[in-house]
Design a protein around this motif. Structure first.
Motif, PDB file in Angstrom:
ATOM      1  N   TYR A 203      43.441  63.797  54.338  1.00  0.00           N
ATOM      2  CA  TYR A 203      42.376  64.221  53.415  1.00  0.00           C
ATOM      3  C   TYR A 203      41.726  63.009  52.762  1.00  0.00           C
ATOM      4  O   TYR A 203      40.515  62.981  52.539  1.00  0.00           O
TER       5      TYR A 203
ATOM      6  N   GLU B   4      41.738  59.964  54.104  1.00  0.00           N
ATOM      7  CA  GLU B   4      41.059  59.210  55.158  1.00  0.00           C
ATOM      8  C   GLU B   4      39.723  59.834  55.518  1.00  0.00           C
ATOM      9  O   GLU B   4      38.759  59.117  55.798  1.00  0.00           O
ATOM     10  N   ALA B   5      39.671  61.179  55.496  1.00  0.00           N
ATOM     11  CA  ALA B   5      38.404  61.837  55.799  1.00  0.00           C
ATOM     12  C   ALA B   5      37.355  61.438  54.770  1.00  0.00           C
ATOM     13  O   ALA B   5      36.175  61.254  55.104  1.00  0.00           O
ATOM     14  N   GLY B   6      37.770  61.267  53.522  1.00  0.00           N
ATOM     15  CA  GLY B   6      36.852  60.817  52.482  1.00  0.00           C
ATOM     16  C   GLY B   6      36.429  59.374  52.696  1.00  0.00           C
ATOM     17  O   GLY B   6      35.246  59.029  52.584  1.00  0.00           O
ATOM     18  N   LEU B   7      37.407  58.527  53.023  1.00  0.00           N
ATOM     19  CA  LEU B   7      37.091  57.120  53.295  1.00  0.00           C
ATOM     20  C   LEU B   7      36.113  57.016  54.458  1.00  0.00           C
ATOM     21  O   LEU B   7      35.163  56.238  54.421  1.00  0.00           O
ATOM     22  N   ALA B   8      36.346  57.835  55.499  1.00  0.00           N
ATOM     23  CA  ALA B   8      35.541  57.726  56.715  1.00  0.00           C
ATOM     24  C   ALA B   8      34.079  58.069  56.481  1.00  0.00           C
ATOM     25  O   ALA B   8      33.216  57.579  57.202  1.00  0.00           O
ATOM     26  N   ILE B   9      33.776  58.908  55.478  1.00  0.00           N
ATOM     27  CA  ILE B   9      32.357  59.163  55.215  1.00  0.00           C
ATOM     28  C   ILE B   9      31.841  58.259  54.106  1.00  0.00           C
ATOM     29  O   ILE B   9      30.753  58.470  53.576  1.00  0.00           O
ATOM     30  N   GLY B  10      32.614  57.256  53.758  1.00  0.00           N
ATOM     31  CA  GLY B  10      32.109  56.252  52.822  1.00  0.00           C
ATOM     32  C   GLY B  10      32.187  56.646  51.366  1.00  0.00           C
ATOM     33  O   GLY B  10      31.426  56.150  50.540  1.00  0.00           O
ATOM     34  N   MET B  11      33.104  57.544  51.027  1.00  0.00           N
ATOM     35  CA  MET B  11      33.293  57.839  49.605  1.00  0.00           C
ATOM     36  C   MET B  11      34.095  56.699  48.978  1.00  0.00           C
ATOM     37  O   MET B  11      34.922  56.069  49.643  1.00  0.00           O
TER      38      MET B  11
END
Lengths: 268, 225, 236
Positions: free
Chosen positions: B125, B127-134
């Protein structure tokens, strides 16, 4: 390892501009070196498929591209901008800001979808545009709707992840990546966590994206799919690129022993 | 029974204060617990150390001591601060002292709950945020905190029930909540047995109702995901 | 205002030492009696018919739901008003001393928590193991004492540390019925010396150290039993 021109895709443009370049990438976990100096190039519209057995380093490689895994050495070049591995250096504020800028241009789809369970499909897709790009909510909502439509889930926008099948969840995850309107898409084994009967719907969506000319790097075990869509197939073994080339060459007439036995296992 | 009947409105006021004291302290505790839990798992060594000290201190201190310490301690500190200015201070308001004591003490309990859940928070969860640049802060606020609150709800609900009972100790510094009003009524009617039985019944009702509300809340939340 | 004169009196330190003994006695006695009572409650819950189960459930609901303070008041101030109890065995044994009242109240309170814990332990034992015991022809009682209870005990040992900590902390409340435990003894002297704060600080520190020691022992034993997770318990 010999450098060679990697862009052998069907692109007709005379000298395709390199969009993404992975230069001499190394990654160690403790004393274990999982990537031993890897080079990959992708021009706009290229589809590079990474194959290899588990432990070959292919997932680590794709996770290093958007720095979810911090590379030990080497660099990532995106659109001419160089993002070096930090190595021993401490992470700075500037470095963090650069990484965020990189990640906003690189979409990623995970093996286990990683949809946020407390947000419905639409909110999962809106989150990136609103939070990371600062798109106004109203526009983001429209954008999210159109991408969910595109992956065939226009009628599931208010469903929560727990109410969706694995294939549907993965398609929402693809819409979430697309909504960032990234320059390049990374897929880390997108169908490996799916029941066999759900693999097809996800591959079809990816096929559609391929035919639009999107740039994609894909880690997969779906050899037929790799054969059909790839502009280049890269075979990793023990942290090195063992073989690379056009999909038909690599998948039909392997040169190395390692690749031949790897493919043998998939044919049976 | 007839002897204590005229006191019921007084009693109900006490019950309301018991509920109010916990209702006011609990959100502060939860907020404090969240901050301390983040400090405990942060890469900053001083922050992690301070969090561990806070958690272990209140893991060991009995609540009755904390309540007295805050009450007497704040009185003395306030008097010392006021002395040079020649101001007379009436002393700490017992209800405020109890509120502070409960909030701090239960903040440490809440921190333990949050810390345990952070330990099992799915990396995907984040990493998914990191991956969209949050940014880390956005991920924390938009993804980690809501999901943590959700998974910790049953444990936090139990903690609230514990707080309702512990808040009885506020009577010892003069807060007129349910236990204190009971002691007063028991004193003036000379019917301690009846009075404490009634108080026990009232606590059970408050606990049962809170438990029921909590259960409904959990079910409603379960349904929303 | 804040002087530490009380620390220079031997009476204070005797009160601390004495209080340590009382707190230890309160904790150990109410853990032992509570464990026995809790075991009975858990067995009622696990093996009893609907009526018996309901009885155990009501007991646990009541004694976990009522604050310890109210229970202490009820038994210390309330019960002695029941005239027909006078001269009974219960009266002589329990109600004639604050300490014994405290042990009794801590026990009935503790039993409710330990009963739930033991029930959890009994439930954790896989049914297959019990069926295996029945298959070799063991009687029901024998299965309970030779197989079910020992296995359940092993699975809950890891929680006993935090339960003990909860009792140590809860026992401080018995000072309100004039028990001179670690909390009660020194703080009473504080009133004499018009210094309520210093005894609280000293005693608070000692409680923190005691709890750390219990944690340490639990971890050392726990490593051998390899029990994950530390559950925080509250018995009030």
């Amino acid at each position: 390892m010999a450098e060679r021109e990697t862009s052998v895709g069907p692109s007709l443009s005379p000298s395709p501009k390199t969009l993404l370049e992975v230069r001499n990438l190394r990654k160690s976990f403790g004393s274990l070196e999982v990537l031993k100096g890897v080079n990959v190039k992708a021009a706009k519209g290229d589809i590079v498929t990474l194959i290899g057995s588990s432990g070959s380093g292919k997932s680590t490689l794709i996770r290093c591209i958007n720095f979810l895994e911090e590379p030990s050495a080497g660099e990532i070049v995106l659109d001419g901008q160089v993002f070096p591995a930090l190595g021993e250096h401490r992470r700075t504020r500037k470095h963090n800001a650069d990484l965020i800028a990189l990640r906003r241009k690189v979409g990623m789809v995970f093996q286990s979808f990683n949809l946020w369970p407390h947000r419905n499909a639409l909110e999962n897709v809106m989150e990136g545009p609103v939070q990371a790009l600062g798109v106004p909510r109203k526009d983001a909502r429209e954008r999210a709707h159109s991408y969910l439509e595109k992956v065939g889930l226009g009628d599931r926008t208010d469903h929560y992840p727990s109410q969706l099948s694995g294939g549907q969840q993965q398609r929402v995850a693809i819409a979430r990546a697309l909504a960032m309107e990234p320059e390049i898409l990374l897929f880390d084994e997108p169908t490996s966590a799916l029941d066999p009967e759900l693999v097809g719907e996800v591959l079809r969506v990816m096929q559609g994206l391929a035919s639009e000319g999107r740039t994609m790097i894909i880690v997969t075990h779906e050899m037929q799919f790799a054969l059909e869509v790839s502009s280049e197939v890269v075979f990793l073994s023990k942290g090195n690129i063992e073989e690379r080339g056009a999909p038909s060459d690599i998948l039909r007439s392997p040169k190395s022993e390692a690749l031949a036995s790897f493919l043998q296992r998939y044919r049976s | 029974m007839e002897v204590v009947a005229p006191y019921f409105s007084f009693w109900l006021k006490g019950a309301a204060l018991t509920l109010g004291l916990s209702a006011a302290s609990f959100p502060i505790s939860a907020f404090l617990g969240l901050i301390v839990a983040f400090a405990a798992v942060s890469p900053s060594r001083p922050a992690a150390l301070a969090a561990a000290m806070y958690i272990n201190l209140f893991r060991g201190l009995p609540e009755i001591i904390v309540i007295f310490l805050i009450f007497y301690g704040s009185n003395i500190v306030l008097t010392m601060l006021a002395q040079p200015f020649g101001i007379q201070i009436g002393g700490t308001n017992p209800a405020i002292a109890a509120l502070i004591a409960l909030s701090i003490q239960f903040g440490s309990y809440a921190a333990v709950i949050f810390k345990d859940w952070m330990g099992v928070f799915p990396r995907g969860y984040t990493e998914a945020g990191l991956a969209i640049g949050m940014t880390r802060l956005q991920i924390r606020r938009r993804i980690v905190v809501p999901l943590l609150l959700r998974s910790a709800t049953p444990a936090l609900g139990n903690l609230f029930l514990v707080m309702l009972k512990i808040s009885a100790l506020a009577s010892l510094i003069g807060v007129e909540e349910l236990s204190r009003t009971t002691s007063i009524i028991a004193g003036s009617t000379r019917e301690p047995l009846v009075c404490y039985l009634i108080a026990a019944g009232m606590y059970l009702v408050i606990s049962a109702v809170s438990g029921f509300v909590q259960h409904r809340f959990e079910v409603a939340m379960e349904r929303s995901i | 205002m804040l002087n530490f004169a009380i620390l220079e009196t031997s009476a204070f330190w005797w009160a601390v030492l004495n209080g340590l003994g009382v707190t230890a006695a309160l904790t150990v006695l109410s853990m032992i009696f509570g464990f026995i009572t809790g075991g009975i409650l858990a067995s009622m819950n696990f093996y009893g018919g609907p009526g018996v189960r309901m009885g155990a459930k009501i007991y646990i609901f009541v004694f976990r739901g009522v604050p310890l303070l109210i229970l202490l008041y009820l038994f210390y101030y309330g019960l002695p008003r029941v005239t027909w109890l006078r001269g009974s065995y219960f009266w002589d044994l329990i109600l004639t001393s604050p300490f014994r009242t405290a042990v009794f109240v801590l026990t009935i309170n503790n039993a409710a928590y330990l009963g739930e814990m033991i029930r959890g332990g009994l439930r954790m034992v896989p049914a297959g193991l019990l069926e295996a015991a029945a298959a070799v022809g063991m009687t029901k009682t024998r299965i309970f004492f030779r197989v079910h209870a020992p296995l359940a005990l092993r699975s809950i040992l890891g929680n006993l540390g935090s339960e003990t900590i909860a009792v140590v902390k809860a026992s401080a409340i018995t000072s309100v019925i004039t028990v001179r435990d670690l909390m009660g003894g020194p703080t009473v002297l504080g009133k004499v010396y018009l210094d309520p704060l210093t005894p609280l600080l000293v005693v608070g520190l000692i409680y923190v150290v005691i709890v750390q020691l219990i944690d340490l022992v639990t971890r050392m034993v726990g490593r051998r039993l390899s029990h994950p997770g530390t559950v925080q318990a509250h018995h009030v």
